[in-house]
Design a protein around this motif. Structure first.
Motif, mmCIF file in Angstrom:
data_model
loop_
_atom_site.group_PDB
_atom_site.id
_atom_site.type_symbol
_atom_site.label_atom_id
_atom_site.label_comp_id
_atom_site.label_asym_id
_atom_site.label_seq_id
_atom_site.Cartn_x
_atom_site.Cartn_y
_atom_site.Cartn_z
ATOM 1 N N LEU A 96 0.831 -1.199 0.000
ATOM 2 C CA LEU A 96 0.000 0.000 0.000
ATOM 3 C C LEU A 96 0.869 1.254 0.000
ATOM 4 O O LEU A 96 0.580 2.234 -0.713
ATOM 5 C CB LEU A 96 -0.913 -0.008 1.217
ATOM 6 C CG LEU A 96 -1.809 1.227 1.408
ATOM 7 C CD1 LEU A 96 -2.755 1.390 0.226
ATOM 8 C CD2 LEU A 96 -2.591 1.124 2.717
ATOM 9 N N GLY A 97 1.942 1.240 0.786
ATOM 10 C CA GLY A 97 2.826 2.400 0.827
ATOM 11 C C GLY A 97 3.404 2.740 -0.530
ATOM 12 O O GLY A 97 3.446 3.907 -0.937
ATOM 13 N N ALA A 98 3.860 1.720 -1.277
ATOM 14 C CA ALA A 98 4.415 1.962 -2.609
ATOM 15 C C ALA A 98 3.357 2.522 -3.555
ATOM 16 O O ALA A 98 3.648 3.409 -4.376
ATOM 17 C CB ALA A 98 4.998 0.663 -3.174
ATOM 18 N N LEU A 99 2.130 2.042 -3.451
ATOM 19 C CA LEU A 99 1.055 2.551 -4.307
ATOM 20 C C LEU A 99 0.700 3.994 -3.965
ATOM 21 O O LEU A 99 0.377 4.791 -4.856
ATOM 22 C CB LEU A 99 -0.182 1.658 -4.176
ATOM 23 C CG LEU A 99 -0.070 0.259 -4.791
ATOM 24 C CD1 LEU A 99 -1.324 -0.552 -4.502
ATOM 25 C CD2 LEU A 99 0.172 0.350 -6.303
ATOM 26 N N VAL A 100 0.761 4.350 -2.696
ATOM 27 C CA VAL A 100 0.488 5.733 -2.297
ATOM 28 C C VAL A 100 1.559 6.672 -2.855
ATOM 29 O O VAL A 100 1.258 7.784 -3.322
ATOM 30 C CB VAL A 100 0.396 5.842 -0.764
ATOM 31 C CG1 VAL A 100 0.334 7.302 -0.322
ATOM 32 C CG2 VAL A 100 -0.833 5.103 -0.249
ATOM 33 N N ILE A 101 2.811 6.234 -2.840
ATOM 34 C CA ILE A 101 3.889 7.032 -3.445
ATOM 35 C C ILE A 101 3.609 7.244 -4.930
ATOM 36 O O ILE A 101 3.752 8.358 -5.462
ATOM 37 C CB ILE A 101 5.245 6.336 -3.252
ATOM 38 C CG1 ILE A 101 5.623 6.302 -1.767
ATOM 39 C CG2 ILE A 101 6.338 7.044 -4.057
ATOM 40 C CD1 ILE A 101 6.818 5.415 -1.461
ATOM 41 N N ALA A 102 3.191 6.183 -5.624
ATOM 42 C CA ALA A 102 2.859 6.295 -7.043
ATOM 43 C C ALA A 102 1.731 7.293 -7.269
ATOM 44 O O ALA A 102 1.772 8.114 -8.200
ATOM 45 C CB ALA A 102 2.482 4.923 -7.599
ATOM 46 N N ALA A 103 0.720 7.250 -6.412
ATOM 47 C CA ALA A 103 -0.411 8.173 -6.542
ATOM 48 C C ALA A 103 0.037 9.622 -6.359
ATOM 49 O O ALA A 103 -0.444 10.531 -7.062
ATOM 50 C CB ALA A 103 -1.487 7.815 -5.518
#
Length: 394
Positions: free
Chosen positions: A84-91
């Motif tokens: 989830l953390g990596a996806l939030v960075i992408a967002a």
């Protein structure tokens, strides 16, 4: 979800690869800003104080979430939380492309800090759990990967911006972040947690009353302040002296590459130094000399300044994590202690880029910021001498 709590058993090489790939995505959104700052300010009207906030806010959020490392381990676990953390960075990266404005930059800075914080709060327990006695080496590689990501971003972003614009150059870093999230999710297969692990998780370790934990937190915070200061303001400082965005970006990238090399050296040789103090004093001296060079001869001394900053900051960051891990008695204690140290430490270090932005907008300039950090190195040297082996565990 509690059964997935950092209890996965990937193939060793795949787990190692996933840790490094995740680490590479934890700094690009921060490092990609400095070399483009003048362009961004001209396009959006971003002030120096707001520019400082673009580094201060994510670092502060990292610290705030790190203090919640224990609850995050129980609520999300290593597999869910880190993905989830990596996806939030992408967002956050994509957000800067879709809404290229001063307000969006501040909002996505907070969002990126949240994503980075999720990873940094959960990864230490994963490493301690999966790699045991080799956790110190893995923490060195993990922190080296973080600095490697900053190097890639600082070097590539100015060139991409010349062709696609600054907002697209910022959005570029969403792609590796999404790839990292998929790799982590795929390799981190859950297994049933053991009874003892569940018992320990239900009784999180409190470190707030430990004087040693507070000392470690202050050490990490002041030391990381040097890293955040350089990350946010070194490129603008050299642009102020007449360098181009590409030149200043390559300078920051060169320092980041040197930091990677220093981090790798720490990972390879840390086992030969059970007493970490000589290494700590050495790297602090290197940082102080580099900052002195920025004050006295920033242009003529750029080569030795680059070398000294690379070695000093590159070694201090993993050493700060390793000496903290030295005081951990178990994976659960590692998560609680590192969460506390990184939490308070990042919140403390987040102040430095903001102070530098305020100084830059006034008469003092960034020179006073370098001088303040030199004084910080002296304080750190006095603190480092107390980290003798086996002293004050926990």
């Amino acid at each position: 979800m509690s059964s997935e709590r950092t209890s996965s058993q990937p193939l060793p090489w795949l787990g190692l690869l996933a840790i490094v790939v995740i680490a590479l995505n934890l700094r690009p959104i921060l490092a990609a800003t400095g070399p483009l700052l003048e362009t961004i300010q001209a396009s959006t009207g971003l002030s120096d104080q707001q520019a400082g906030l673009m580094t201060t806010l994510p670092i502060f959020v990292m610290g705030l979430c790190a203090l919640l490392a224990g609850p995050l381990q129980r609520w999300l676990g290593g597999r869910w939380g880190i993905s989830l953390g990596a996806l939030v960075i992408a967002a956050a990266c994509v957000g800067r492309w879709l809404w290229p404005s001063a307000g969006s930059l501040i909002a996505t800075a907070v969002l990126s800090g949240l994503g980075i914080a999720l990873v940094q709060a959960l990864m230490p327990s994963v490493i301690k759990d999966q790699f045991g006695n080799r956790a110190g080496m893995l923490m060195g590689l993990y922190s080296t990967g973080i600095m490697g990501g900053a190097a890639f971003a600082a070097a590539l972003t100015p060139s991409v911006a010349e062709h696609l614009g600054w907002s697209a150059a910022q959005a570029l870093w969403a792609l590796p972040a999404m790839a990292a999230a998929l790799l982590w999710w795929w390799q981190c297969q859950p297994r049933q947690a053991s009874v003892s692990a569940v018992v320990h998780a239900a009784d999180p370790v409190s470190v707030w009353r430990s004087a040693r934990a507070w000392l470690l937190m202050l050490f990490f915070g002041i030391g990381t302040g040097a890293y955040t200061l350089v990350l946010a303001w070194l490129a603008p400082y050299y642009m102020q002296l007449g360098w181009s965005a590409t030149q200043s970006g390559l300078l920051l990238a060169g320092i980041s590459v040197g930091e990677v090399c220093a981090g790798l050296l720490v990972s390879l040789f840390i086992g030969r130094f059970p007493d970490r103090r000589p290494l700590l004093l050495l790297v602090l001296a290197l940082i102080a000399l580099a900052l002195l060079g920025l004050l006295l001869m920033p242009l003529s001394g750029v080569v030795p300044i680059t070398a000294l900053l690379s070695l000093g900051i590159g070694a201090l960051f993993p050493l700060s994590l390793i000496i903290t891990l030295d005081h951990a008695r178990s994976p659960q204690h590692a998560g609680a202690l590192l969460g506390f140290v990184q939490g308070g430490g990042y919140m403390l270090s987040s102040v430095m880029p903001l102070i530098a932005g305020l100084l830059r907008s006034g008469d003092a300039g960034l020179e006073l910021a370098w001088a303040i950090m030199i004084a910080g190195c002296v304080v750190l040297a006095l603190m480092a001498w107390r980290f003798r082996p086996q002293a004050g565990q926990g």
